[in-house]
Design an enzyme around this catalytic site. Structure first.
Site, PDB file in Angstrom:
ATOM      1  N   SER A   1      -3.144 -27.717 -42.857  1.00  0.00           N
ATOM      2  CA  SER A   1      -2.050 -28.217 -42.019  1.00  0.00           C
ATOM      3  C   SER A   1      -2.438 -29.511 -41.316  1.00  0.00           C
ATOM      4  CB  SER A   1      -1.659 -27.183 -40.970  1.00  0.00           C
ATOM      5  OG  SER A   1      -1.228 -25.992 -41.570  1.00  0.00           O
TER       6      SER A   1
HETATM    7  N1  SAM Z   1      -4.380 -22.159 -41.654  1.00  0.00           N
HETATM    8  C1  SAM Z   1      -4.583 -22.919 -42.866  1.00  0.00           C
HETATM    9  C2  SAM Z   1      -5.612 -24.016 -42.694  1.00  0.00           C
HETATM   10  O1  SAM Z   1      -6.002 -24.298 -41.561  1.00  0.00           O
HETATM   11  O2  SAM Z   1      -6.050 -24.564 -43.711  1.00  0.00           O
HETATM   12  C3  SAM Z   1      -3.251 -23.463 -43.349  1.00  0.00           C
HETATM   13  C4  SAM Z   1      -3.043 -23.133 -44.765  1.00  0.00           C
HETATM   14  S1  SAM Z   1      -1.504 -23.425 -45.583  1.00  0.00           S
HETATM   15  C5  SAM Z   1      -0.481 -24.450 -44.608  1.00  0.00           C
HETATM   16  C6  SAM Z   1      -0.730 -21.805 -45.568  1.00  0.00           C
HETATM   17  C7  SAM Z   1      -1.559 -20.694 -46.178  1.00  0.00           C
HETATM   18  O3  SAM Z   1      -0.779 -19.480 -46.159  1.00  0.00           O
HETATM   19  C8  SAM Z   1      -1.957 -20.912 -47.621  1.00  0.00           C
HETATM   20  O4  SAM Z   1      -3.353 -20.790 -47.747  1.00  0.00           O
HETATM   21  C9  SAM Z   1      -1.226 -19.803 -48.389  1.00  0.00           C
HETATM   22  O5  SAM Z   1      -1.915 -19.354 -49.528  1.00  0.00           O
HETATM   23  C10 SAM Z   1      -1.107 -18.743 -47.327  1.00  0.00           C
HETATM   24  N2  SAM Z   1      -0.054 -17.762 -47.563  1.00  0.00           N
HETATM   25  C11 SAM Z   1       1.174 -17.947 -48.134  1.00  0.00           C
HETATM   26  N3  SAM Z   1       1.856 -16.776 -48.158  1.00  0.00           N
HETATM   27  C12 SAM Z   1       1.046 -15.841 -47.588  1.00  0.00           C
HETATM   28  C13 SAM Z   1       1.183 -14.443 -47.329  1.00  0.00           C
HETATM   29  N4  SAM Z   1       2.291 -13.767 -47.668  1.00  0.00           N
HETATM   30  N5  SAM Z   1       0.153 -13.796 -46.722  1.00  0.00           N
HETATM   31  C14 SAM Z   1      -0.994 -14.464 -46.376  1.00  0.00           C
HETATM   32  N6  SAM Z   1      -1.176 -15.782 -46.596  1.00  0.00           N
HETATM   33  C15 SAM Z   1      -0.186 -16.457 -47.210  1.00  0.00           C
END
Ligand code: SAM
Length: 213
Positions: free
Chosen positions: A64
């Site tokens: 993000s």
């Molecule tokens: N907090 C992360 C960082 O600092 O890098 C942001 C990562 S990205 C914006 C959102 C993340 O949510 C991705 O890694 C994605 O794989 C995960 N994600 C999407 N759907 C999800 C779900 N149902 N349960 C858990 N994680 C999920």
């Protein structure tokens, strides 16, 4: 894994940018000043690590934008020792910010590739979340509930009920809600059955994926 004076200087500039954009929580700014964000990114993107932008981290996901991380963390109002659940571990950068604030962190990731990579990577930098979970954030983590705070780092088409029910009374859920654009929404649990709701502007996240996507 190097963190040079150049990187430190770039981080200071990033912190100044975040202050100008309205981030006021000193502990959050200190965490961003401390964490070597460039090490959380693929080497090809290292030059972009201290620009206030989201970047790819593999598996079609992103780290993000620093402003978004800072704003969501600020809204969470973390106190030392708080038990926090993060949905969407991704690169682990947000996890590291929460750990710098003294939180006890549980974090769920549904992409196995990212889960495995980040689980190995965080301890190399000395960051030790209480537990990283490979699973579905829509159902939260009942085993360790209730939480002082829950932070969702992907765009949720709706507010998952389990996340509401896994909050302590007084606890906060920070969740971007919407399909194409999301409204940053904060729910504060005020009693067993009641929640306050506040909204904090529009964001654009990768989607919180359901089981079959
Ligand atoms: N907090 C992360 C960082 O600092 O890098 C942001 C990562 S990205 C914006 C959102 C993340 O949510 C991705 O890694 C994605 O794989 C995960 N994600 C999407 N759907 C999800 C779900 N149902 N349960 C858990 N994680 C999920």
């Amino acid at each position: 894994m190097k963190d040079t004076f150049t990187h430190k200087g770039m981080r200071k500039k990033l912190v100044e940018t975040l202050k100008k954009k309205g981030i006021v929580d000193v502990a959050v700014l200190d965490a961003i000043n401390t964490i070597p964000r460039h090490l959380f990114m693929d080497s090809g993107f290292v030059d972009h690590a201290y620009i206030d932008k989201a970047f790819p981290i593999g598996a079609d996901q992103t780290i993000s934008q620093p402003y978004t991380v800072a704003r969501q963390t600020e809204l969470l109002e973390v106190k030392r020792g708080d038990k926090i659940l993060e949905i969407g571990t991704g690169s682990g950068y947000q996890t590291a910010v929460l750990l710098e604030l003294g939180a006890v962190v549980f974090s769920i990731e549904r992409q196995n590739e990212l889960f495995k990579k980040t689980k190995l990577f965080l301890p190399k930098l000395g960051y030790r979340p209480k537990k990283l979970i490979f699973g579905d954030g829509y159902i939260g983590y009942k085993t360790e509930a209730p939480f002082d705070g829950i932070i969702v780092t992907a765009g949720a088409p709706f507010v998952p009920k389990p996340l509401m029910s896994q909050l302590k009374i007084g606890g906060k859920l920070i969740i971007p809600v919407g399909d194409v654009l999301q409204i940053m929404t904060v729910f504060t649990r005020t009693s067993e059955t009641e929640f306050d709701k506040e909204e904090f502007g529009e964001y654009r996240f990768v989607p919180l994926l359901g089981n079959k996507e």
